[in-house]
Design a protein around this motif. Structure first.
Motif, mmCIF file in Angstrom:
data_model
loop_
_atom_site.group_PDB
_atom_site.id
_atom_site.type_symbol
_atom_site.label_atom_id
_atom_site.label_comp_id
_atom_site.label_asym_id
_atom_site.label_seq_id
_atom_site.Cartn_x
_atom_site.Cartn_y
_atom_site.Cartn_z
ATOM 1 N N ILE A 82 0.833 -1.296 -0.083
ATOM 2 C CA ILE A 82 0.005 0.021 0.011
ATOM 3 C C ILE A 82 0.850 1.236 -0.102
ATOM 4 C CG2 ILE A 82 -2.122 -0.918 1.100
ATOM 5 C CD1 ILE A 82 -1.062 0.183 3.793
ATOM 6 N N LEU A 85 -0.650 4.520 -1.079
ATOM 7 C CA LEU A 85 -1.518 4.945 -0.278
ATOM 8 C C LEU A 85 -1.058 5.703 0.547
ATOM 9 C CD1 LEU A 85 -4.826 4.851 -0.161
ATOM 10 C CD2 LEU A 85 -4.566 2.712 1.421
ATOM 11 N N VAL A 111 -5.832 10.770 0.160
ATOM 12 C CA VAL A 111 -6.224 9.406 0.324
ATOM 13 C C VAL A 111 -7.379 9.022 -0.176
ATOM 14 C CG1 VAL A 111 -6.528 7.284 1.770
ATOM 15 C CG2 VAL A 111 -4.482 9.041 2.201
ATOM 16 N N ALA A 112 -8.589 9.739 -0.001
ATOM 17 C CA ALA A 112 -9.718 9.584 -0.499
ATOM 18 C C ALA A 112 -9.851 9.704 -2.188
ATOM 19 C CB ALA A 112 -10.936 10.624 0.180
ATOM 20 N N TYR A 114 -7.210 9.263 -4.033
ATOM 21 C CA TYR A 114 -6.392 8.388 -4.743
ATOM 22 C C TYR A 114 -7.307 6.979 -4.811
ATOM 23 C CZ TYR A 114 -2.420 5.163 -4.969
ATOM 24 O OH TYR A 114 -1.472 4.091 -5.510
ATOM 25 N N ILE A 115 -7.842 6.682 -3.621
ATOM 26 C CA ILE A 115 -8.709 5.224 -3.749
ATOM 27 C C ILE A 115 -9.777 5.438 -4.633
ATOM 28 C CG2 ILE A 115 -10.277 4.122 -2.354
ATOM 29 C CD1 ILE A 115 -8.413 4.672 0.197
ATOM 30 N N VAL A 118 -8.355 4.506 -7.832
ATOM 31 C CA VAL A 118 -7.905 3.114 -8.117
ATOM 32 C C VAL A 118 -8.709 2.050 -8.868
ATOM 33 C CG1 VAL A 118 -7.119 1.087 -6.909
ATOM 34 C CG2 VAL A 118 -6.580 3.194 -5.899
ATOM 35 N N VAL A 120 -10.894 -0.963 -9.597
ATOM 36 C CA VAL A 120 -11.494 -2.050 -8.645
ATOM 37 C C VAL A 120 -11.664 -3.398 -9.584
ATOM 38 C CG1 VAL A 120 -12.964 -0.497 -7.476
ATOM 39 C CG2 VAL A 120 -14.005 -1.725 -9.569
ATOM 40 N N LEU A 126 -10.542 -3.313 -3.990
ATOM 41 C CA LEU A 126 -9.241 -2.316 -4.550
ATOM 42 C C LEU A 126 -8.275 -3.482 -5.417
ATOM 43 C CD1 LEU A 126 -9.122 0.402 -1.887
ATOM 44 C CD2 LEU A 126 -10.256 0.618 -4.187
ATOM 45 N N LEU A 131 -2.193 0.183 -5.660
ATOM 46 C CA LEU A 131 -2.170 0.715 -4.354
ATOM 47 C C LEU A 131 -0.707 0.733 -3.957
ATOM 48 C CD1 LEU A 131 -4.943 -1.080 -2.285
ATOM 49 C CD2 LEU A 131 -4.845 1.245 -3.110
ATOM 50 N N GLN A 191 -12.747 10.604 -13.020
ATOM 51 C CA GLN A 191 -12.717 9.115 -12.987
ATOM 52 C C GLN A 191 -13.775 8.603 -13.728
ATOM 53 O OE1 GLN A 191 -11.055 6.568 -12.353
ATOM 54 N NE2 GLN A 191 -12.047 5.000 -11.648
#
Length: 439
Positions: A82, A85, A111-112, A114-115, A118, A120, A126, A131, A191
């Motif tokens: 990670i 992250l 972080v939010a 970035y996630i 990512v 899925v 994830l 990550l 996104q």
């Protein structure tokens, strides 16, 4: 040259580069622990004459085949797996703090975001492929962009103000509410666009366009030589070369050692992992004692002025040796000094460049295993050579060869410098005696 120093100084203090550097430094303990966990899980058998030690076999016999390795695997999952992250939070936090805004809010928002970007998996998990180290460039870009937007929105007063007397934590939470909503909406739109129009994630685009070409160049001898030269020319002028170029090379070289680690963890030999030039390659085989391979410089001083224990060179070396053993070399760099010392300019730059070539040849030809672990930068030579090559004595032998070469290269310049300093001391003493006679 003055212009070069000015530019280098500005780069070294540039806010975003400092945030990147500090971001990587903040997560370095986790990186080192994760690296050592993989090394222990795959530690090779040692055979020295009649002495034989198979650590992995002993652990398998005690705890069952592979069962105990889950411990190291879990540590790797919480560190290297990670890494992107962790870096996204750390850079956002440090950059926001440099502006004097809420670092915690900026880090969480990074972080939010970035996630959200990512990719899925089919079961809505994830994708760990992005990550970790492969997502570093996205982590850097996202954390910087998100934090800059957050700072801008906070400074425009587009926030919810709370009355006096409300606890500070609550006030900061409501202050970040509207900026967070706007930023997350923007990231969500990006996104959605990538998914519907490009049909690729932003991770895949940046990896193919930016990260992969840079990593390909980073694994070359030319890149190693450029780093060795720039690092030491900056140090010569009193600038912290390691810190200045660190923010540039860390995002390139961490993914390389991570891929070496992953291959080693999958059962590949340290000789067969993909990359040669990594951060541990430079730290272990080139920067022994610190930048300039100054551990060899200390050895050269002890050889040249061994009979002149009161000589300033010997005094500086004696005081610098304990720190130099752990790769801390500021005492010798500023005490000898090396900074702005024309006698030491040539060896201080030429020695690391030479050792980069020697080490690159040794690893690429298979004489020495490639690097498969990250150790703390304060790990003394010999120990570090053994650990980073996956427990190979050949790593130790390469360090000994490099130290011999470096010491031999430093000796003529130490002799010249010591002779010049002795002459200067004698001249000053003679002048002082003449002054006493006249008075």
């Amino acid at each position: 040259m003055n212009k070069f120093i000015e530019i280098a100084g500005r780069i070294g203090s540039q806010r975003h580069l400092v945030a990147i550097r500090d971001g990587f430094v903040s997560v370095m303990p986790l990186i080192i622990v994760g690296s050592l966990a993989v090394l222990i899980n795959n530690f090779p058998a040692i055979n020295l004459g009649g002495l034989s030690l198979d650590f992995v076999g002993m652990m398998n016999n005690a705890f069952g085949e592979g069962n105990w390795q889950g411990l190291g695997g879990n540590i790797w999952t919480a560190s290297f797996a990670i890494l992107g992250l962790l870096v996204a939070f750390s850079i956002g936090y440090n950059l926001a703090r440099s502006y004097g805004v809420d670092g915690l809010a900026a880090g969480i928002l990074s972080v939010a975001s970035y996630i959200m970007l990512v990719p899925v998996t089919e079961d809505w998990g994830l994708n760990f492929a992005w990550l970790g180290a492969q997502g570093l460039f996205v982590a850097i870009i996202v954390s910087i962009v998100v934090t800059e937007l957050f700072r801008y929105l906070i400074n425009t007063k587009l926030t919810i103000k709370m009355p006096d007397g409300v606890p500070g934590g609550v006030t900061r939470s409501f202050q970040a509410l509207i900026p967070s909503m706007l930023i997350l909406t923007l990231v969500a739109a990006v996104q959605l666009f990538m998914t519907l129009q490009i049909e690729l994630s932003i991770f895949e685009v940046i990896f193919k366009v930016i990260q992969q070409p840079l990593q390909g160049f980073g694994d070359s001898l030319a890149a190693g030589l450029v780093i060795a030269f720039l690092n030491h020319i900056l140090w010569f002028f009193g600038l912290h070369g390691t810190n200045i170029i660190g923010s540039v090379i860390e995002p390139i070289y961490l993914p390389l050692i991570e891929q070496n680690l992953a291959a080693f963890q999958a059962g590949a030999s340290a000789y067969d992992v993909p990359f040669t030039v990594t951060k541990p390659f430079l730290d272990t085989f080139v920067f022994m004692g610190g930048s300039g391979t100054t551990f060899a410089l200390l050895l050269a001083i002890f050889i040249v002025v061994r009979k002149q224990r009161n000589h300033p060179y010997h005094q500086v070396a004696k005081l610098s040796a304990p720190a130099g053993l752990f790769n801390i070399n500021e005492p010798v760099i500023f005490g000898l000094p090396i900074v702005l010392n024309p006698v030491m300019l040539i060896p201080f730059i030429l020695v690391p460049v030479t050792l980069t070539i020697v080490s690159y040849v040794a690893l690429t030809t298979g004489m020495v295993p490639k690097t498969v672990a990250i150790v703390p930068w304060t790990t003394p030579p010999i120990i570090s050579g053994y650990l980073v090559t996956g427990g190979s004595v050949r790593g130790v032998l390469l360090q000994l060869v490099n130290l011999t070469i470096a010491t031999a290269m430093y000796i003529p310049f130490v002799m010249a410098g010591a002779k010049a300093m002795t002459a200067e001391i004698n001249k000053n003493q003679s002048a002082a005696k003449e002054g006493e006679k006249i008075s």
